[in-house]
Design an enzyme around this catalytic site. Structure first.
Site, PDB file in Angstrom:
ATOM      1  N   CYS A 184       0.823  -1.229   0.000  1.00  0.00           N
ATOM      2  CA  CYS A 184       0.000   0.000   0.000  1.00  0.00           C
ATOM      3  C   CYS A 184       0.850   1.269   0.000  1.00  0.00           C
ATOM      4  O   CYS A 184       0.359   2.346  -0.332  1.00  0.00           O
ATOM      5  CB  CYS A 184      -0.931   0.003   1.206  1.00  0.00           C
ATOM      6  SG  CYS A 184      -1.950  -1.462   1.255  1.00  0.00           S
TER       7      CYS A 184
ATOM      8  N   HIS B 124      -3.887   6.861   1.339  1.00  0.00           N
ATOM      9  CA  HIS B 124      -4.138   5.518   0.821  1.00  0.00           C
ATOM     10  C   HIS B 124      -5.547   5.103   1.239  1.00  0.00           C
ATOM     11  O   HIS B 124      -5.970   5.386   2.369  1.00  0.00           O
ATOM     12  CB  HIS B 124      -3.094   4.554   1.387  1.00  0.00           C
ATOM     13  CG  HIS B 124      -3.469   3.118   1.185  1.00  0.00           C
ATOM     14  ND1 HIS B 124      -3.800   2.624  -0.059  1.00  0.00           N
ATOM     15  CD2 HIS B 124      -3.599   2.089   2.057  1.00  0.00           C
ATOM     16  CE1 HIS B 124      -4.095   1.343   0.071  1.00  0.00           C
ATOM     17  NE2 HIS B 124      -3.989   0.996   1.337  1.00  0.00           N
TER      18      HIS B 124
ATOM     19  N   ASN C 263      -9.972  -1.131  -1.729  1.00  0.00           N
ATOM     20  CA  ASN C 263      -8.533  -0.889  -1.564  1.00  0.00           C
ATOM     21  C   ASN C 263      -7.805  -1.398  -2.806  1.00  0.00           C
ATOM     22  O   ASN C 263      -7.762  -2.603  -3.053  1.00  0.00           O
ATOM     23  CB  ASN C 263      -8.063  -1.630  -0.305  1.00  0.00           C
ATOM     24  CG  ASN C 263      -6.584  -1.447  -0.004  1.00  0.00           C
ATOM     25  OD1 ASN C 263      -5.826  -0.972  -0.849  1.00  0.00           O
ATOM     26  ND2 ASN C 263      -6.169  -1.837   1.180  1.00  0.00           N
TER      27      ASN C 263
HETATM   28  O1  UT7 Z   1      -3.960  -1.353   3.169  1.00  0.00           O
HETATM   29  C1  UT7 Z   1      -3.816  -1.876   4.459  1.00  0.00           C
HETATM   30  C2  UT7 Z   1      -4.691  -3.068   4.500  1.00  0.00           C
HETATM   31  N1  UT7 Z   1      -5.674  -3.249   5.462  1.00  0.00           N
HETATM   32  C3  UT7 Z   1      -6.188  -2.397   6.379  1.00  0.00           C
HETATM   33  O2  UT7 Z   1      -5.854  -1.267   6.556  1.00  0.00           O
HETATM   34  C4  UT7 Z   1      -7.284  -2.985   7.225  1.00  0.00           C
HETATM   35  C5  UT7 Z   1      -7.271  -2.505   8.630  1.00  0.00           C
HETATM   36  N2  UT7 Z   1      -8.315  -3.115   9.393  1.00  0.00           N
HETATM   37  C6  UT7 Z   1      -9.625  -2.878   9.203  1.00  0.00           C
HETATM   38  O3  UT7 Z   1      -9.978  -2.083   8.359  1.00  0.00           O
HETATM   39  C7  UT7 Z   1     -10.633  -3.586  10.066  1.00  0.00           C
HETATM   40  O4  UT7 Z   1      -9.962  -4.329  11.059  1.00  0.00           O
HETATM   41  C8  UT7 Z   1     -11.589  -4.510   9.281  1.00  0.00           C
HETATM   42  C9  UT7 Z   1     -12.551  -3.664   8.434  1.00  0.00           C
HETATM   43  C10 UT7 Z   1     -10.828  -5.433   8.340  1.00  0.00           C
HETATM   44  C11 UT7 Z   1     -12.422  -5.359  10.225  1.00  0.00           C
HETATM   45  O5  UT7 Z   1     -13.111  -4.548  11.145  1.00  0.00           O
HETATM   46  P1  UT7 Z   1     -13.094  -4.881  12.700  1.00  0.00           P
HETATM   47  O6  UT7 Z   1     -13.963  -3.908  13.342  1.00  0.00           O
HETATM   48  O7  UT7 Z   1     -11.662  -4.944  13.147  1.00  0.00           O
HETATM   49  O8  UT7 Z   1     -13.789  -6.287  12.740  1.00  0.00           O
HETATM   50  P2  UT7 Z   1     -13.251  -7.664  13.336  1.00  0.00           P
HETATM   51  O9  UT7 Z   1     -12.182  -8.237  12.480  1.00  0.00           O
HETATM   52  O10 UT7 Z   1     -12.981  -7.489  14.790  1.00  0.00           O
HETATM   53  O11 UT7 Z   1     -14.538  -8.538  13.199  1.00  0.00           O
HETATM   54  C12 UT7 Z   1     -15.747  -8.232  13.915  1.00  0.00           C
HETATM   55  C13 UT7 Z   1     -16.758  -9.286  13.564  1.00  0.00           C
HETATM   56  C14 UT7 Z   1     -16.244 -10.710  13.751  1.00  0.00           C
HETATM   57  O12 UT7 Z   1     -17.297 -11.492  14.250  1.00  0.00           O
HETATM   58  P3  UT7 Z   1     -17.418 -11.843  15.804  1.00  0.00           P
HETATM   59  O13 UT7 Z   1     -16.149 -12.537  16.151  1.00  0.00           O
HETATM   60  O14 UT7 Z   1     -17.575 -10.503  16.495  1.00  0.00           O
HETATM   61  O15 UT7 Z   1     -18.629 -12.691  15.861  1.00  0.00           O
HETATM   62  C15 UT7 Z   1     -15.884 -11.149  12.359  1.00  0.00           C
HETATM   63  O16 UT7 Z   1     -15.966 -12.537  12.183  1.00  0.00           O
HETATM   64  O17 UT7 Z   1     -17.121  -9.186  12.180  1.00  0.00           O
HETATM   65  C16 UT7 Z   1     -16.938 -10.453  11.540  1.00  0.00           C
HETATM   66  N3  UT7 Z   1     -16.560 -10.238  10.167  1.00  0.00           N
HETATM   67  C17 UT7 Z   1     -17.451 -10.040   9.175  1.00  0.00           C
HETATM   68  N4  UT7 Z   1     -18.792  -9.986   9.191  1.00  0.00           N
HETATM   69  C18 UT7 Z   1     -19.410  -9.743   8.019  1.00  0.00           C
HETATM   70  C19 UT7 Z   1     -15.303 -10.170   9.629  1.00  0.00           C
HETATM   71  N5  UT7 Z   1     -15.385  -9.921   8.311  1.00  0.00           N
HETATM   72  C20 UT7 Z   1     -16.698  -9.842   8.013  1.00  0.00           C
HETATM   73  C21 UT7 Z   1     -17.414  -9.592   6.816  1.00  0.00           C
HETATM   74  N6  UT7 Z   1     -18.753  -9.553   6.872  1.00  0.00           N
HETATM   75  N7  UT7 Z   1     -16.786  -9.381   5.632  1.00  0.00           N
END
Ligand code: UT7
Length: 332
Positions: free
Chosen positions: A114, A259, A289
């Site tokens: 990125c 980004h 992204n």
């Molecule tokens: O270019 C650099 C690359 N990446 C980034 O910058 C990403 C940085 N991180 C993020 O943007 C966030 O961490 C995410 C958007 C990827 C995820 O958001 P979060 O608030 O950290 O969610 P999480 O991973 O803690 O997941 C929360 C819940 C989980 O369920 P439980 O355990 O609470 O029941 C996940 O299993 O959301 C669930 N989950 C989803 N639900 C629906 C994870 N992915 C999905 C999905 N759809 N696609």
């Protein structure tokens, strides 16, 4: 020493629009979850097999050359930033050079995810300042859609990424007011495995096995929370360092082009820098992204939409896999 400048920008995205609802038909997710956590509404995917980042880059380079007022044949060096090269080797820059009819023009692929555009900008800037090249096509291009796990297990990553390419022509500044004023980049490999693809890997013998496919090592894996935490710390930190070194204040900035990884990350960064929302470019809602392409794609669109114009002071910042991060200050 001649200062370098971004002389023109161009971008290209494939025509296939994939909405959050389209993804929700493939695995357990929802438009509401994706929009709320990331700001993404849709992204673009290549239309069919056989289209690589170098193909997406061809129209992006042509548009950038037109906007820079040069011919494609004037390009004297290519830098291709990508984490999804057309093939493992040779680099996408070689394929792109061939598709553009630039036989003999050097082509350097860089792998800085990125932050790839900012790493590339630092290289292009140094080349131009020392007089080595005069018309550098700095490209960011990605095809992510062929490398995502469209199942419930891969949903955290699959919803984030999209395909696209963008190009900046970097050459000698045309006047004293214009130019790449500064680029600062960093890396910390202690976070390498927080966002990576493990296999196929040269470190393993053999590089790929059926077991690796079965245990999902072939798909990108991300510790989202950790990446989020680092991004919201490092992007404002490096942006502030660049502003201070150039005796520039936030009030001088016309536009922040961050980004596009997550709209929430960028709102957080803007808030930490005390930049008003109208000075921040977001296009993640339409493209997801696009990694190395995201900053030049956002800047190219901002210029096209007349949100950015000649003479504007642009701050760019990125964070991504590696970990890598950086910031740059450019007067258009
Ligand atoms: O270019 C650099 C690359 N990446 C980034 O910058 C990403 C940085 N991180 C993020 O943007 C966030 O961490 C995410 C958007 C990827 C995820 O958001 P979060 O608030 O950290 O969610 P999480 O991973 O803690 O997941 C929360 C819940 C989980 O369920 P439980 O355990 O609470 O029941 C996940 O299993 O959301 C669930 N989950 C989803 N639900 C629906 C994870 N992915 C999905 C999905 N759809 N696609």
């Amino acid at each position: 020493m001649t200062r370098s400048a971004i002389l023109g920008l161009g971008h290209y995205v494939p025509s296939k629009v994939v909405t959050n609802d389209d993804l929700a038909k493939m695995f357990d997710t929802s438009d509401e979850w994706i929009q709320q956590r990331t700001g993404i509404k849709e992204r673009r995917y290549i239309e069919e097999s056989g289209i690589g980042p170098s193909d997406l880059a061809v129209p992006a380079v042509k548009m950038a050359c037109e906007n820079a007022g040069i011919e494609v044949s004037d390009v004297d060096a290519i830098i291709f930033a990508t984490l999804s090269p057309d093939f493992t080797f040779p680099g996408s820059g070689c394929f792109l050079g061939d598709k553009l009819g630039l036989a003999g023009v050097p082509a350097l692929d860089i792998r800085n995810q990125c932050s790839g555009f900012l790493y590339g900008l630092q290289i292009a800037d140094a080349w131009v300042r020392c007089g080595m090249y005069e018309r550098v096509a700095l490209v960011g291009g990605e095809v992510h859609s062929t490398g995502l796990d469209f199942t419930d297990e891969g949903r955290d990553v699959a919803v984030l990424f999209g395909d696209g390419a963008a190009c900046a022509i970097v050459g000698p500044a045309e006047n004293d007011d214009q130019g790449v004023l500064d680029v600062e980049v960093h890396a910390d490999g202690s976070g390498a495995k927080e966002l990576w693809i493990e296999a196929p890997a040269s470190a393993y013998m053999p590089r790929i096995t059926h077991e690796m496919i079965d245990n999902r090592s072939v798909w990108p894996a991300m510790n989202g929370k950790q990446v989020f935490r680092w991004a919201t710390t490092k992007m404002p930190e490096v942006a502030r360092a660049v502003l201070e070194r150039n005796e520039t204040t936030v009030a001088d900035i016309d536009l922040l082009v961050p980004h596009q990884a997550n709209r929430r990350i960028n709102e957080f960064v803007a808030q930490k820098l005390e930049l008003p929302p109208e000075k921040v470019v977001h296009n993640i809602q339409r493209y997801g992204n696009t990694t190395a392409a995201s900053i030049p794609l956002a800047l190219s669109e901002a210029i096209q939409q007349e949100r950015a114009k000649k003479g504007d002071l642009i701050l760019m910042a990125a964070f991504g896999s590696g970990f890598t991060w950086g910031a740059s200050l450019v007067r258009l």
